[in-house]
Design an enzyme around this catalytic site. Structure first.
Site, PDB file in Angstrom:
ATOM      1  N   LYS A  22       0.849  -1.210   0.000  1.00 26.42           N
ATOM      2  CA  LYS A  22       0.000   0.000   0.000  1.00 26.42           C
ATOM      3  C   LYS A  22       0.872   1.243   0.000  1.00 26.42           C
ATOM      4  O   LYS A  22       0.637   2.185  -0.771  1.00 26.42           O
ATOM      5  CB  LYS A  22      -0.880   0.004   1.237  1.00 26.42           C
ATOM      6  CG  LYS A  22      -1.568   1.329   1.521  1.00 26.42           C
ATOM      7  CD  LYS A  22      -2.474   1.288   2.727  1.00 26.42           C
ATOM      8  CE  LYS A  22      -1.756   1.440   4.017  1.00 26.42           C
ATOM      9  NZ  LYS A  22      -1.422   2.820   4.389  1.00 26.42           N
ATOM     10  N   ASN A  23       1.896   1.250   0.856  1.00 31.91           N
ATOM     11  CA  ASN A  23       2.675   2.472   1.063  1.00 31.91           C
ATOM     12  C   ASN A  23       3.715   2.722  -0.015  1.00 31.91           C
ATOM     13  O   ASN A  23       4.405   3.746   0.033  1.00 31.91           O
ATOM     14  CB  ASN A  23       3.303   2.460   2.455  1.00 31.91           C
ATOM     15  CG  ASN A  23       2.242   2.602   3.538  1.00 31.91           C
ATOM     16  OD1 ASN A  23       1.085   2.927   3.242  1.00 31.91           O
ATOM     17  ND2 ASN A  23       2.614   2.332   4.773  1.00 31.91           N
ATOM     18  N   CYS A 116      -5.110  12.799  13.250  1.00 30.36           N
ATOM     19  CA  CYS A 116      -4.900  11.373  12.986  1.00 30.36           C
ATOM     20  C   CYS A 116      -4.866  10.637  14.324  1.00 30.36           C
ATOM     21  O   CYS A 116      -4.312  11.114  15.306  1.00 30.36           O
ATOM     22  CB  CYS A 116      -3.580  11.174  12.245  1.00 30.36           C
ATOM     23  SG  CYS A 116      -3.236   9.446  11.936  1.00 30.36           S
ATOM     24  N   ARG A 121       0.906  14.418  13.371  1.00 27.23           N
ATOM     25  CA  ARG A 121       1.526  14.125  12.066  1.00 27.23           C
ATOM     26  C   ARG A 121       1.541  15.380  11.189  1.00 27.23           C
ATOM     27  O   ARG A 121       0.776  15.502  10.241  1.00 27.23           O
ATOM     28  CB  ARG A 121       0.774  12.994  11.380  1.00 27.23           C
ATOM     29  CG  ARG A 121       0.825  11.688  12.156  1.00 27.23           C
ATOM     30  CD  ARG A 121       0.034  10.601  11.471  1.00 27.23           C
ATOM     31  NE  ARG A 121       0.731  10.077  10.300  1.00 27.23           N
ATOM     32  CZ  ARG A 121       0.208   9.138   9.502  1.00 27.23           C
ATOM     33  NH1 ARG A 121      -1.018   8.701   9.711  1.00 27.23           N
ATOM     34  NH2 ARG A 121       0.885   8.685   8.468  1.00 27.23           N
ATOM     35  N   ASP A 124       5.258  19.756   8.095  1.00 28.30           N
ATOM     36  CA  ASP A 124       6.205  20.879   8.034  1.00 28.30           C
ATOM     37  C   ASP A 124       7.475  20.520   7.266  1.00 28.30           C
ATOM     38  O   ASP A 124       8.038  21.362   6.541  1.00 28.30           O
ATOM     39  CB  ASP A 124       6.560  21.358   9.444  1.00 28.30           C
ATOM     40  CG  ASP A 124       7.117  20.241  10.314  1.00 28.30           C
ATOM     41  OD1 ASP A 124       6.599  19.106  10.237  1.00 28.30           O
ATOM     42  OD2 ASP A 124       8.084  20.465  11.044  1.00 28.30           O
ATOM     43  N   ASP A 307       4.439   0.426  12.012  1.00 25.78           N
ATOM     44  CA  ASP A 307       3.193  -0.173  11.503  1.00 25.78           C
ATOM     45  C   ASP A 307       3.012  -1.613  11.957  1.00 25.78           C
ATOM     46  O   ASP A 307       1.996  -2.226  11.637  1.00 25.78           O
ATOM     47  CB  ASP A 307       3.149  -0.111   9.972  1.00 25.78           C
ATOM     48  CG  ASP A 307       3.021   1.319   9.488  1.00 25.78           C
ATOM     49  OD1 ASP A 307       3.209   1.561   8.284  1.00 25.78           O
ATOM     50  OD2 ASP A 307       2.750   2.203  10.321  1.00 25.78           O
ATOM     51  N   VAL A 329       8.595   6.325  16.761  1.00 26.64           N
ATOM     52  CA  VAL A 329       8.174   7.086  15.586  1.00 26.64           C
ATOM     53  C   VAL A 329       6.894   7.859  15.894  1.00 26.64           C
ATOM     54  O   VAL A 329       6.798   9.059  15.661  1.00 26.64           O
ATOM     55  CB  VAL A 329       7.982   6.142  14.379  1.00 26.64           C
ATOM     56  CG1 VAL A 329       7.501   6.924  13.157  1.00 26.64           C
ATOM     57  CG2 VAL A 329       9.294   5.417  14.062  1.00 26.64           C
ATOM     58  N   ARG A 399      -8.850  -0.229   4.701  1.00 24.77           N
ATOM     59  CA  ARG A 399      -7.945   0.768   4.110  1.00 24.77           C
ATOM     60  C   ARG A 399      -6.612   0.127   3.746  1.00 24.77           C
ATOM     61  O   ARG A 399      -5.942   0.569   2.823  1.00 24.77           O
ATOM     62  CB  ARG A 399      -7.712   1.915   5.089  1.00 24.77           C
ATOM     63  CG  ARG A 399      -8.923   2.770   5.365  1.00 24.77           C
ATOM     64  CD  ARG A 399      -8.538   4.006   6.143  1.00 24.77           C
ATOM     65  NE  ARG A 399      -7.412   4.668   5.488  1.00 24.77           N
ATOM     66  CZ  ARG A 399      -6.713   5.663   6.053  1.00 24.77           C
ATOM     67  NH1 ARG A 399      -7.022   6.071   7.275  1.00 24.77           N
ATOM     68  NH2 ARG A 399      -5.732   6.237   5.419  1.00 24.77           N
TER      69      ARG A 399
HETATM   70  C1  EPZ Z   1       4.238   6.776   6.441  1.00 24.68           C
HETATM   71  O1  EPZ Z   1       3.493   7.838   7.003  1.00 24.68           O
HETATM   72  C2  EPZ Z   1       3.284   5.594   6.313  1.00 24.68           C
HETATM   73  N1  EPZ Z   1       2.187   5.934   5.418  1.00 24.68           N
HETATM   74  C3  EPZ Z   1       2.743   5.216   7.688  1.00 24.68           C
HETATM   75  O2  EPZ Z   1       1.944   4.044   7.521  1.00 24.68           O
HETATM   76  C4  EPZ Z   1       3.924   4.887   8.603  1.00 24.68           C
HETATM   77  O3  EPZ Z   1       3.429   4.638   9.903  1.00 24.68           O
HETATM   78  C5  EPZ Z   1       4.916   6.060   8.643  1.00 24.68           C
HETATM   79  O4  EPZ Z   1       5.324   6.407   7.303  1.00 24.68           O
HETATM   80  C6  EPZ Z   1       6.171   5.727   9.429  1.00 24.68           C
HETATM   81  O5  EPZ Z   1       6.806   4.616   8.873  1.00 24.68           O
HETATM   82  C7  EPZ Z   1       2.419   5.939   4.080  1.00 24.68           C
HETATM   83  O6  EPZ Z   1       3.512   5.679   3.621  1.00 24.68           O
HETATM   84  C8  EPZ Z   1       1.246   6.250   3.208  1.00 24.68           C
HETATM   85  P1  EPZ Z   1       6.430   9.991   8.489  1.00 24.68           P
HETATM   86  P2  EPZ Z   1       4.134   9.332   7.042  1.00 24.68           P
HETATM   87  O7  EPZ Z   1       6.343  11.279   7.786  1.00 24.68           O
HETATM   88  O8  EPZ Z   1       4.976   9.537   5.871  1.00 24.68           O
HETATM   89  C9  EPZ Z   1       7.168  13.211  11.836  1.00 24.68           C
HETATM   90  C10 EPZ Z   1       0.057   2.685   7.735  1.00 24.68           C
HETATM   91  O9  EPZ Z   1      -0.446   2.151   8.733  1.00 24.68           O
HETATM   92  N2  EPZ Z   1       6.991  14.192  10.769  1.00 24.68           N
HETATM   93  O10 EPZ Z   1       7.493   9.017   8.097  1.00 24.68           O
HETATM   94  O11 EPZ Z   1       3.010  10.277   7.292  1.00 24.68           O
HETATM   95  C11 EPZ Z   1       5.906  12.423  12.168  1.00 24.68           C
HETATM   96  O12 EPZ Z   1       5.113  13.144  13.086  1.00 24.68           O
HETATM   97  C12 EPZ Z   1       0.529   4.113   7.806  1.00 24.68           C
HETATM   98  O13 EPZ Z   1       0.219   2.109   6.620  1.00 24.68           O
HETATM   99  C13 EPZ Z   1       7.172  15.544  11.055  1.00 24.68           C
HETATM  100  O14 EPZ Z   1       7.479  15.928  12.185  1.00 24.68           O
HETATM  101  O15 EPZ Z   1       5.037   9.250   8.335  1.00 24.68           O
HETATM  102  C14 EPZ Z   1       6.465  11.144  12.736  1.00 24.68           C
HETATM  103  O16 EPZ Z   1       6.804  11.341  14.091  1.00 24.68           O
HETATM  104  C15 EPZ Z   1       0.227   4.753   9.149  1.00 24.68           C
HETATM  105  N3  EPZ Z   1       7.002  16.454  10.049  1.00 24.68           N
HETATM  106  C16 EPZ Z   1       7.735  10.913  11.936  1.00 24.68           C
HETATM  107  O17 EPZ Z   1       8.069  12.192  11.373  1.00 24.68           O
HETATM  108  C17 EPZ Z   1       6.676  16.073   8.771  1.00 24.68           C
HETATM  109  O18 EPZ Z   1       6.555  16.954   7.884  1.00 24.68           O
HETATM  110  C18 EPZ Z   1       7.600   9.901  10.810  1.00 24.68           C
HETATM  111  O19 EPZ Z   1       6.487  10.264  10.056  1.00 24.68           O
HETATM  112  C19 EPZ Z   1       6.499  14.698   8.503  1.00 24.68           C
HETATM  113  C20 EPZ Z   1       6.667  13.774   9.516  1.00 24.68           C
END
Ligand code: EPZ
Length: 446
Positions: A22-23, A116, A121, A124, A307, A329, A399
């Protein structure tokens, strides 16, 4: 609304075949916006999130058609660069259209994703990266309004307090493909799904190197041409079935996987006492010895995926001894804990960790799904529990898991989907154990 009714106590046995990731599929679908030609994406899982991304692309004017596991996308006639809140709020990955729209059309208005259940999430870092490429960005009435007559390559650090960002790396890497000059992304996400997006883009004429490392280099090109790509296997789906087998003390083979993408999960299961045999595109999971408690912490790839945190919590609730699970994370990703407690799990929250006093017999009851992976954890607990469980709001599950009840019943589980507002299909019945082969998506693992 629909509910999954699960009879606990079955030991999972047999073969299961995983779908495409999916991702990986979602950012690849979004990046098709960059391509002025036909895009064919094979092994796309049949998920609600994929339908949502298809609707979003169609709302922009793209043509999206599905034939079995293959998506055909043509974005040559895109007329809009506006991603509406009603679609973005359903799926955070919608934000992945921002970079491609900006790079191809020089403008975009994309709704901020909103809240969320798994924690804070922000986006920025996405915006910081796109601004570094020369985009003018402002937030107006809940939308990101972006303008960039021409993006220019830059040397960018994309790490944040929670480590690297998966979709942030996808967004900036995709945009940089059409920027003038060379871009270096430092602190890039190393997830296999990000690398798969990079391979997709390279097959369309992009020049990206360093995929799978924390430093990705992109040299901008004028445009991308037609692409045909097969999505990598879903390592999180595979991990979910491995953990479910362990929780029911079963013996299963999980096919069409890439074991090297699952090393941290395999090692964690072995530390718990689960026997794992790794073949070329298959992992065999079995339990013969008593399982024991462990301490686990999730990390960005190659660490244990966040995940899989909820699924491991459900397993460890069945394992005697005190286990500790920490999510580095998403430190608040514990909505499943109180629901597992309703099934008899003894779990105490301690900041970004939970302390699990495991080994008690779980008992079936009614529980509420809160997000995708929390729902999977509740299914795993229900499979291991004594008696019947009803898992409500399973739209969360749909989903990210295709044909979950069929695949589980193909392994000997007893799971039935029930429509909440009075079943028009008569009393619940347990699906006959669909043969594993019938679950096999039409794919060739490359
Ligand atoms: C991706 O989400 C995945 N979704 C998530 O899977 C997964 O949990 C996550 O990566 C972590 O591996 C998809 O790929 C569609 P991040 P993403 O940006 O990209 C912080 C599932 O169940 N952060 O890697 O949104 C954030 O708060 C889903 O399939 C910022 O601070 O996650 C977190 O603490 C749920 N600022 C960390 O980084 C930003 O601009 C990692 O988040 C972006 C992220």
């Amino acid at each position: 609304m629909e509910t999954l009714v699960v009879q606990g106590g079955s030991t999972l046995q047999g073969d299961v075949f995983v779908d495409g990731a999916k991702n990986a599929a979602l950012p690849i679908m979004a990046a098709s916006i960059l391509v002025t030609g036909e895009v064919r994406i094979k092994r796309v899982p049949d998920l609600v999130d994929v339908q949502t991304m298809s609707l979003l692309l169609q709302s922009l004017g793209a043509d999206v058609k599905r034939s079995k596991g293959t998506l055909g996308i043509d974005t040559r006639d895109i007329t809009s660069q506006h991603a509406d809140y009603d679609l973005v709020r359903r799926m955070r990955a919608s934000v992945c259209v921002l970079g491609p729209l900006l790079a191809r059309f020089g403008r975009a208005s994309v709704s901020l994703p909103g809240g969320c259940n798994i924690g804070h999430r922000p986006i920025d870092i996405h915006l910081k990266g796109l601004a570094a490429l020369g985009a003018d960005l402002r937030i107006e009435r809940g939308y990101v309004i972006a303008k960039a007559p021409q993006l220019r390559g830059a040397d960018i650090f994309l790490g944040g307090p929670g480590g690297s960002t998966v979709t942030g790396t996808c967004n900036v890497m995709a945009a940089a493909c059409l920027a003038k000059g060379r871009t270096v992304i430092r602190g890039a996400a190393r997830e296999p799904e990000v690398a798969d997006l990079g391979r997709f883009l390279n097959s369309g004429g992009a020049t990206i190197s360093g995929l799978g490392t924390s430093t990705i280099e992109i040299t901008g090109v004028d445009g991308l041409m037609s692409i045909t790509h097969t999505v990598i296997p879903d390592r999180i789906e595979a991990a979910t079935y491995a953990i479910a087998a362990a929780a029911t003390r079963g013996t299963i083979s999980i096919h069409d996987v890439q074991p090297r993408q699952m090393t941290s999960v395999i090692e964690a299961l072995r530390a718990i006492g689960v026997a794992i045999h790794v073949a070329h595109h298959r992992i065999d999971v079995s339990v013969s010895d008593p399982l024991h408690s462990v301490e686990l912490a999730t990390l960005p790839f190659p660490g244990i995926p966040t995940d899989t945190q909820a699924q491991f919590m459900a397993l460890l609730a069945t394992v005697p001894g005190v286990s500790i699970v920490t999510d580095r994370v998403f430190p608040d990703r514990f909505m499943h804990a109180p629901e597992l407690a309703r099934m008899g799990a003894v779990i105490r929250r301690e900041g970004a960790s939970v302390v699990i006093d495991g080994g008690r017999q779980l008992t079936g009851t009614s529980v509420m799904a809160s997000d995708l992976r929390a729902s999977a954890a509740l299914v795993i607990a229900a499979l291991a529990a004594d008696g019947e469980s009803q898992i409500r709001r399973i739209y969360h599950l749909d989903r990210g898991y295709a044909r979950l009840e069929y695949k589980l019943n193909g392994l000997g589980a007893q799971v039935v989907r029930r429509r909440d507002e009075g079943s028009s299909n008569g009393p619940p019945h347990f699906l006959n154990n669909a043969s594993a082969e019938s679950n096999r998506p039409e794919i060739q693992v490359d």
